[in-house]
Design a protein around this motif. Structure first.
Motif, short mmCIF file in Angstrom:
data_model
loop_
_atom_site.label_atom_id
_atom_site.label_comp_id
_atom_site.label_asym_id
_atom_site.label_seq_id
_atom_site.Cartn_x
_atom_site.Cartn_y
_atom_site.Cartn_z
N ALA A 192 -3.99 -4.78 -15.51
CA ALA A 192 -2.94 -5.80 -15.37
C ALA A 192 -1.67 -5.19 -14.78
CB ALA A 192 -2.65 -6.43 -16.73
N CYS A 193 -1.30 -4.00 -15.25
CA CYS A 193 -0.10 -3.34 -14.72
C CYS A 193 -0.29 -2.93 -13.26
CB CYS A 193 0.23 -2.11 -15.57
SG CYS A 193 0.77 -2.51 -17.25
N ALA A 194 -1.50 -2.44 -12.95
CA ALA A 194 -1.78 -2.05 -11.57
C ALA A 194 -1.73 -3.26 -10.64
CB ALA A 194 -3.15 -1.38 -11.48
N MET A 195 -2.25 -4.40 -11.11
CA MET A 195 -2.22 -5.61 -10.29
C MET A 195 -0.78 -6.06 -10.08
SD MET A 195 -4.13 -9.27 -10.88
CE MET A 195 -5.75 -8.62 -10.52
N PHE A 196 0.03 -6.00 -11.14
CA PHE A 196 1.44 -6.39 -11.01
C PHE A 196 2.15 -5.48 -10.01
CE2 PHE A 196 5.90 -6.22 -12.15
CZ PHE A 196 6.22 -7.56 -12.29
N TYR A 197 1.92 -4.18 -10.11
CA TYR A 197 2.54 -3.23 -9.20
C TYR A 197 2.09 -3.49 -7.76
CZ TYR A 197 3.76 1.24 -7.04
OH TYR A 197 4.28 2.21 -6.20
N ALA A 198 0.79 -3.75 -7.61
CA ALA A 198 0.24 -3.95 -6.27
C ALA A 198 0.72 -5.24 -5.62
CB ALA A 198 -1.29 -3.94 -6.34
N LEU A 199 0.91 -6.27 -6.42
CA LEU A 199 1.30 -7.57 -5.87
C LEU A 199 2.80 -7.68 -5.62
CD1 LEU A 199 -0.95 -10.04 -7.91
CD2 LEU A 199 -1.17 -9.43 -5.49
N PHE A 200 3.62 -7.05 -6.47
CA PHE A 200 5.05 -7.33 -6.44
C PHE A 200 5.95 -6.12 -6.16
CE2 PHE A 200 3.07 -10.37 -9.40
CZ PHE A 200 3.30 -11.53 -8.68
N LYS A 229 1.76 -2.18 -0.07
CA LYS A 229 1.30 -1.35 1.04
C LYS A 229 0.77 0.00 0.56
CE LYS A 229 4.21 -3.44 4.62
NZ LYS A 229 5.26 -3.19 5.64
N ALA A 230 1.44 0.58 -0.44
CA ALA A 230 0.99 1.86 -0.97
C ALA A 230 -0.37 1.73 -1.64
CB ALA A 230 2.01 2.40 -1.97
N VAL A 231 -0.57 0.65 -2.38
CA VAL A 231 -1.85 0.43 -3.05
C VAL A 231 -2.94 0.16 -2.02
CG1 VAL A 231 -3.09 -1.01 -4.69
CG2 VAL A 231 -0.71 -0.39 -5.14
N LYS A 232 -2.60 -0.57 -0.97
CA LYS A 232 -3.57 -0.82 0.09
C LYS A 232 -4.01 0.49 0.74
CE LYS A 232 -4.33 -3.00 4.56
NZ LYS A 232 -3.81 -3.84 5.65
N GLN A 233 -3.04 1.38 1.02
CA GLN A 233 -3.38 2.67 1.61
C GLN A 233 -4.26 3.49 0.68
OE1 GLN A 233 -2.84 3.68 4.75
NE2 GLN A 233 -1.98 1.64 5.10
N LEU A 234 -3.98 3.41 -0.62
CA LEU A 234 -4.80 4.13 -1.60
C LEU A 234 -6.24 3.63 -1.58
CD1 LEU A 234 -5.18 6.09 -3.97
CD2 LEU A 234 -4.38 4.25 -5.49
N LEU A 235 -6.41 2.31 -1.56
CA LEU A 235 -7.76 1.74 -1.52
C LEU A 235 -8.49 2.12 -0.24
CD1 LEU A 235 -7.06 -1.85 -2.94
CD2 LEU A 235 -8.22 0.04 -4.09
N PHE A 243 -12.35 -2.09 1.27
CA PHE A 243 -11.63 -2.56 2.45
C PHE A 243 -11.22 -4.03 2.27
CE2 PHE A 243 -13.61 0.99 4.94
CZ PHE A 243 -12.42 1.50 5.44
N ARG A 244 -12.15 -4.84 1.73
CA ARG A 244 -11.84 -6.26 1.53
C ARG A 244 -10.72 -6.45 0.53
NH1 ARG A 244 -16.36 -7.76 -0.42
NH2 ARG A 244 -15.75 -8.32 -2.54
N HIS A 245 -10.78 -5.72 -0.58
CA HIS A 245 -9.75 -5.84 -1.61
C HIS A 245 -8.39 -5.38 -1.08
CE1 HIS A 245 -12.21 -7.21 -4.83
NE2 HIS A 245 -12.95 -6.12 -4.89
N ALA A 246 -8.38 -4.36 -0.24
CA ALA A 246 -7.13 -3.86 0.33
C ALA A 246 -6.46 -4.94 1.18
CB ALA A 246 -7.40 -2.61 1.15
N ASN A 247 -7.24 -5.61 2.01
CA ASN A 247 -6.69 -6.67 2.85
C ASN A 247 -6.27 -7.88 2.02
OD1 ASN A 247 -7.00 -5.33 5.33
ND2 ASN A 247 -9.16 -5.84 5.41
N GLU A 248 -7.11 -8.24 1.05
CA GLU A 248 -6.80 -9.39 0.19
C GLU A 248 -5.51 -9.16 -0.57
OE1 GLU A 248 -10.25 -9.75 -2.18
OE2 GLU A 248 -11.42 -10.84 -0.69
N GLN A 251 1.98 -11.20 0.13
CA GLN A 251 2.84 -11.93 1.06
C GLN A 251 3.04 -13.37 0.63
OE1 GLN A 251 0.72 -11.30 4.72
NE2 GLN A 251 1.56 -9.24 5.06
N HIS A 252 2.00 -13.99 0.07
CA HIS A 252 2.12 -15.38 -0.36
C HIS A 252 2.91 -15.53 -1.66
CE1 HIS A 252 -0.32 -17.66 2.49
NE2 HIS A 252 -1.12 -16.62 2.57
#
Length: 367
Positions: free
Chosen positions: A181-189, A193-199, A216-221, A227-228
């Protein structure tokens, strides 16, 4: 995973739906045979109708909360009727698919078929996933406080070491969900970009090559969803959070209402039942059977049998009728009408579009 009308129909075929129903009812039938007592019928007739009515009211609040939340999270892009169909199909999928898969894996696809753009549908599923997990993370410390840590069931004949292992497994599950949950919050808000690069880096590792398409799919999603969601107002999050609170509280309260219809419970006992429900849901979450059929029935007496004695099996049946078999029946009625509507003007091949809309969360509390 690419989805199409044909694949959905095969997933929700009559044969596939009959299997979990027969499995669950077979387990309950065997439990009734083993635990039958002559006074059970009289106990059933003497049920507290007030508590049964409260259980039905809680069930209505839960479903209405889900419908309200999905309509609000989608910025009212869905009508009330569409929101009802989405939630019933979501529950239907949760009942028809193994608990480790869950209905959330096709939620984005359902929203996509309701003509919500791909990016938004992904973001909206991620919002509900994050809020659901955050509720669980916040609820566990509170119930531990109010029940003075007495959340594990006292199971007769259970080896103390095994009971301790159950506690360790629960808290490991809690930590994993909290981290997710914390990782998702960090990744979304905070830093998508950093989380995407990690994935993306993980996807290029030889050891993880097998899962590289999913990474790859999760990184793009993730970036699309961020953004939304980035500019949503406070009112959006407040309503989504409040509806999540009511929905999940109702989910955990309903067992206490059913038990109270047949046994007197103090406020403390209601809190203990609520807290044990948190662990019970974790057990169901890791089940490999569709909708945890069979597992839910077997595990129920271990967690709640102390409050009901020999009458536990009847309450198991009532609980599963309200929270499982009901949604199988409603879903079987809603699905063909929904499919006829959303696939009406569609070309036969949908694999590319549906694959893009499909999303899967690795740790998500199952409905």
């Amino acid at each position: 995973m690419a989805l199409s009308l044909q694949k959905l129909q095969s997933q929700f075929s009559v044969r596939r739906l009959l299997l979990p129903m027969l499995l669950g009812l077979g387990v309950v039938g065997y439990m009734l045979y083993r635990n039958y007592q002559p006074d059970q019928l009289q106990t059933l007739l003497n049920a507290n109708l007030g508590w049964l009515a409260v259980a039905l009211l809680v069930l209505f609040i839960r479903d209405f909360g889900y419908i309200y939340r999905i309509r609000h999270v989608t910025d009212k892009a869905l009508s009330w009727r569409q929101s009802f169909s989405v939630i019933m199909l979501w529950e239907f999928a949760s009942c028809a698919l193994p608990s480790v898969v869950g209905g959330s894996t096709i939620a984005a696809y359902i929203l996509f078929k309701e003509k919500i753009p791909l990016g938004k549908s992904i973001a909206q599923v991620m919002v509900t996933a994050m809020l659901d997990n955050l509720y669980f993370v916040a609820a566990v410390p509170l119930v531990l406080l109010f029940t003075q840590g007495h959340v594990l069931p006292e199971m007769e004949g259970l080896n103390p070491a095994l009971r301790e292992s159950l506690g360790v497994a629960f808290f490991i599950s809690y930590l994993l969900i909290a981290l997710y949950a914390c990782a998702m919050f960090y990744a979304l808000f905070i830093n998508p970009k950093a989380v995407k690069q990690l994935l993306l880096r993980l996807a290029r590792m030889k050891l993880l090559r097998r899962w590289s398409p999913a990474l790859f799919r999760h990184a793009n999603e993730l970036l699309i969803a961020s953004q939304h969601l980035h500019h949503k107002p406070r009112a959006y999050w407040l309503r989504a959070s409040l509806s999540t609170f009511f929905v999940w509280t109702a989910r955990y309260v309903i067992i206490g209402c059913l038990i109270a219809a047949f046994a007197h419970l103090s406020l403390h006992e209601h809190l203990v039942i609520f807290s044990r429900n948190l662990i019970y849901k974790i057990v169901l979450f890791v089940s490999v059977t569709p909708g945890a059929a069979g597992i839910a029935e077997v595990a129920f007496p271990a967690f709640f049998g102390a409050f009901l004695g020999g009458f536990t099996t009847i309450v198991v049946l009532l609980y599963r009728l309200l929270t499982y078999y009901l949604y199988l029946l409603v879903g079987a009625f809603v699905f063909p009408r929904w499919a006829a509507r959303v696939f009406k003007h569609e070309t036969p091949s949908l694999e590319n579009a549906s694959a893009a809309a499909f999303t899967k969360n690795p740790i998500l509390l199952n409905r």
